[in-house]
Design a protein around this motif. Structure first.
Motif, short mmCIF file in Angstrom:
data_model
loop_
_atom_site.label_atom_id
_atom_site.label_comp_id
_atom_site.label_asym_id
_atom_site.label_seq_id
_atom_site.Cartn_x
_atom_site.Cartn_y
_atom_site.Cartn_z
N LEU A 114 26.31 -50.97 25.46
CA LEU A 114 25.78 -51.03 24.10
C LEU A 114 26.83 -50.63 23.07
CD1 LEU A 114 22.25 -49.45 24.53
CD2 LEU A 114 22.80 -51.83 24.28
N ASP A 115 27.84 -49.87 23.51
CA ASP A 115 28.94 -49.45 22.64
C ASP A 115 28.42 -48.72 21.40
OD1 ASP A 115 31.44 -49.07 21.69
OD2 ASP A 115 31.57 -51.02 20.71
N ILE A 116 27.78 -47.59 21.63
CA ILE A 116 27.22 -46.83 20.52
C ILE A 116 28.27 -45.86 19.97
CG2 ILE A 116 24.80 -46.97 21.12
CD1 ILE A 116 25.25 -44.29 22.60
N VAL A 117 28.10 -45.51 18.73
CA VAL A 117 28.93 -44.49 18.11
C VAL A 117 27.99 -43.47 17.50
CG1 VAL A 117 30.45 -44.00 16.19
CG2 VAL A 117 30.92 -45.90 17.64
N LEU A 118 28.14 -42.22 17.92
CA LEU A 118 27.16 -41.22 17.51
C LEU A 118 27.29 -40.86 16.04
CD1 LEU A 118 24.97 -39.69 19.12
CD2 LEU A 118 26.43 -41.11 20.46
N GLY A 119 28.46 -41.00 15.48
CA GLY A 119 28.61 -40.72 14.06
C GLY A 119 27.74 -41.62 13.21
N GLU A 120 27.46 -42.81 13.74
CA GLU A 120 26.67 -43.78 13.02
C GLU A 120 25.18 -43.58 13.30
OE1 GLU A 120 28.04 -48.24 12.41
OE2 GLU A 120 27.14 -47.84 14.32
N ILE A 121 24.87 -43.12 14.49
CA ILE A 121 23.46 -42.95 14.86
C ILE A 121 22.85 -41.77 14.10
CG2 ILE A 121 21.96 -42.30 16.75
CD1 ILE A 121 23.78 -43.87 18.57
N ASP A 122 23.54 -40.64 14.15
CA ASP A 122 22.98 -39.44 13.52
C ASP A 122 23.33 -39.35 12.04
OD1 ASP A 122 21.94 -38.70 15.90
OD2 ASP A 122 23.63 -37.47 16.47
N ARG A 123 24.42 -39.93 11.67
CA ARG A 123 24.90 -39.95 10.29
C ARG A 123 25.07 -38.55 9.72
NH1 ARG A 123 21.57 -44.35 10.44
NH2 ARG A 123 19.81 -43.40 9.43
#
Lengths: 204, 391
Positions: free
Chosen positions: B382-391
């Motif tokens: 899925l290639d997630i980035v946590l900086g973007e998920i939690d903001r």
């Protein structure tokens, strides 16, 4: 020049070649048989510290943006393995060093403390990036951001930058090695920095 | 084929073996875990090795960026968009400034648009390289990481010459870009790099990872997201395209100057297994790198002369009252900014629709019934980035 050339090249010292051509066994035998006593003077601490600083294993603890720079430091161009710190361990129980790479939030703070507690002694902490040092760009309005990881765990080396370049992280690692060696770091904190730090309200 | 079957659906009440009560094992994966790409925490309930329930727990990297938008002015907040998706910061910058310009109704110079496209696509390539590297790492392949970082460093060098920063740039501002092309050789260097990447380096990745037997065994037919699921969970980007849906904001809802360029949209074809499996999502990224190279070449070949800033750099931007939503295609998917302005220097409210957040939801459905090790493949793909998920 081919390997079996007879004449030595210009500037080649034949005397020196003779000097280099010593027999190790003979030398050793001389030392052992002679009455002269040979010592290497050191302390146990120094030997232990040398061993410690030569293989600092960091824990895989990537938090935010700085983690990517930490990966870049361990990857091809910068190769943190040259300093003996390339074996990133997934479990804190096998690690000596925690590189806090990124923003520590209120929710993550307890986990960070637990991971630090799980690491066996001796252990060191590098605060990487301005977020870990003091909140960074999230200092003023970041209601959920811990303003400096040193509020929870003792920090040995601060590596500034947002994010720090890999060279800076390597420099920080070398300063940590200096500290383990028992020597003072190359950089002494200027007086104006300490004075300024006292004025920051949360550091009372 | 590694999809498992839940052995016993009513296990809580029933006994596998008469007289021995069995129950689910609760596993806690993260937040400090090498395979969760940051500080994601997954609460697992497993029946032996088979996952029965996955619950992502978020908030370990909530950095209050949307609240900060109410405190700092429009230009200053570009800094925080960098830190959303720190793997492709230029794409995030682009998304934000597009929204602000929509609200201000400002005409951006053509040269600035071209420079934005070039830098955003370079950033996209850098992000996809990290995606390949970390996905390989999750699957137990260390070597591709070294190769991917080799090329990534080249991109970072190019962008550093352009924008001054190594990883986070703060390059785009409302009304243009911060700096022009740094010197005469920059354009040539970018073209050299993408030519080398297309002709030689992509083959390296395919040889090392894409068509590696072990890698295919681990990823083909694993974590299959079918088309209906991908649409229902609002997946975007390579995750949606891996499921065979030909949707890309750059083509379907063109922003900037993307309508001028000719490029294809790679979709998952089920080459190694089923359409929408982990291998498809991975391969979409590899093929997107080629397409990004095509876009960069076209944008640089037709780079117009002229100004690159519609608003001078030292002016504070004031935005008329109103609201605007704009969506752009980031490396991870569709990133949307909804800005409400009350006419002042700061936004009244700034809501971000981040692609990783929506893409992550799908693990709750797709992760169920898989082996635990395949869940790692799913999350990695899925290639997630946590900086973007939690903001």
């Amino acid at each position: 020049m081919s390997r079996d050339a007879k004449t030595p090249p210009a500037g080649y010292d034949v005397q020196r070649e003779h000097m280099l051509d010593f027999k190790v066994d003979e030398q050793l035998a001389k030392v052992v048989e002679s009455d002269a006593k040979n010592f290497i003077l050191t302390t146990v601490d120094e030997v232990f510290n040398w061993a410690k600083l030569s293989s600092i294993w960091p824990v895989t603890f990537g938090l935010a943006c700085c983690a990517i720079e930490m990966m870049a430091t361990s990857a091809t161009r910068y190769d943190i393995d040259r300093f003996g710190a390339g074996a990133f361990r997934a479990t804190p129980r096998q690690a000596d060093l925690m590189i806090v790479s990124g923003t520590v939030t209120g929710k993550m703070a307890t986990r960070l403390k637990r991971i630090y507690d799980q690491m066996p002694e001796p252990k060191w902490v590098i605060a990487m990036g301005s977020c870990a040092i003091g909140g960074g760009p999230y200092f003023k309005y970041g209601y959920h951001v811990v303003k400096g990881v040193d509020q929870m765990v003792p920090v040995d080396v601060y590596v500034p930058g947002c994010p720090p370049r890999p060279e800076v992280l390597l420099e920080g690692l070398m300063r940590l090695q200096d500290k383990i060696r028992g020597r003072k770091g190359r950089f002494v904190t200027p007086k104006w920095v300490t004075d300024y730090a006292k004025k920051i309200p949360y550091r009372k | 084929m590694a999809t498992g079957k839940i052995m016993n659906n009513g296990w809580a009440d029933q006994d596998h073996v008469p007289g021995i009560k069995s129950e689910l094992l609760e596993l806690n994966m993260g937040p400090q875990h090498p395979a969760t790409h940051g500080v994601l925490r997954l609460l697992l309930k497993t029946d032996g090795e088979i996952v029965y329930q996955v619950t992502p727990v978020l908030g370990y990297l909530h950095r209050c960026a949307e609240k900060i938008a109410e405190g700092v002015n429009y230009k200053q907040w570009v800094v925080y968009t960098d830190r959303f998706d720190y793997l492709a910061p230029m794409c995030c910058n682009h998304a934000y400034v597009t929204a602000v310009e929509k609200l201000m109704d400002v005409e951006v110079p053509e040269r600035a648009e071209h420079l934005r496209v070039v830098t955003a696509e370079l950033s996209r390539i850098a992000s996809h390289l990290i995606a390949l590297a970390t996905f390989g790492l999750d699957m137990g392949a260390w070597t591709p990481l070294l190769y991917c970082f080799r090329e990534r460093e080249e991109i970072l060098n190019l962008l550093e010459r352009m924008a001054g920063g190594r990883m986070l740039y703060n390059y785009m501002i409302p009304g243009g870009v911060r700096y022009d092309v740094p010197d005469d050789s920059w354009v040539g260097d970018v073209l050299d790099f993408i030519t080398m990447l297309e002709r030689k380096k992509l083959k390296d990745y395919n040889d090392l990872l894409s068509y590696n037997k072990i890698f295919i065994e681990r990823t083909a037919d694993v974590g299959v997201i079918d088309e209906a699921t991908a649409k229902a969970y609002a997946c975007t980007g390579p995750v949606l395209r891996g499921s065979g849906v030909k949707f890309d904001c750059r083509r379907d809802d063109p922003y900037s100057v993307y309508h001028k360029f000719d490029f294809e949209i790679p979709v998952g074809t089920g080459e190694m297994g089923t359409v929408g499996d982990c291998w498809d999502r991975y391969m979409v990224r590899v093929r997107e790198i080629e397409q990004s190279c095509r876009i960069i070449r076209q944008a640089l070949d037709t780079l117009p002369d002229g100004s690159y800033q519609a608003i001078p750099l030292n002016k504070i931007v004031k935005v008329p009252a109103g609201a605007a939503y704009s969506r752009t295609e980031s490396a991870k998917g569709e990133i949307g900014h909804y800005i409400i302005s009350d006419g002042g220097q700061t936004a009244f409210r700034n809501k971000v629709r981040s692609p990783s957040f929506c893409n992550l939801q799908v693990v709750e459905k797709v992760g169920v019934g898989q082996m635990v090790s395949d869940l790692v493949a799913l999350v990695g793909s899925l290639d997630i980035v946590l900086g973007e998920i939690d903001r």
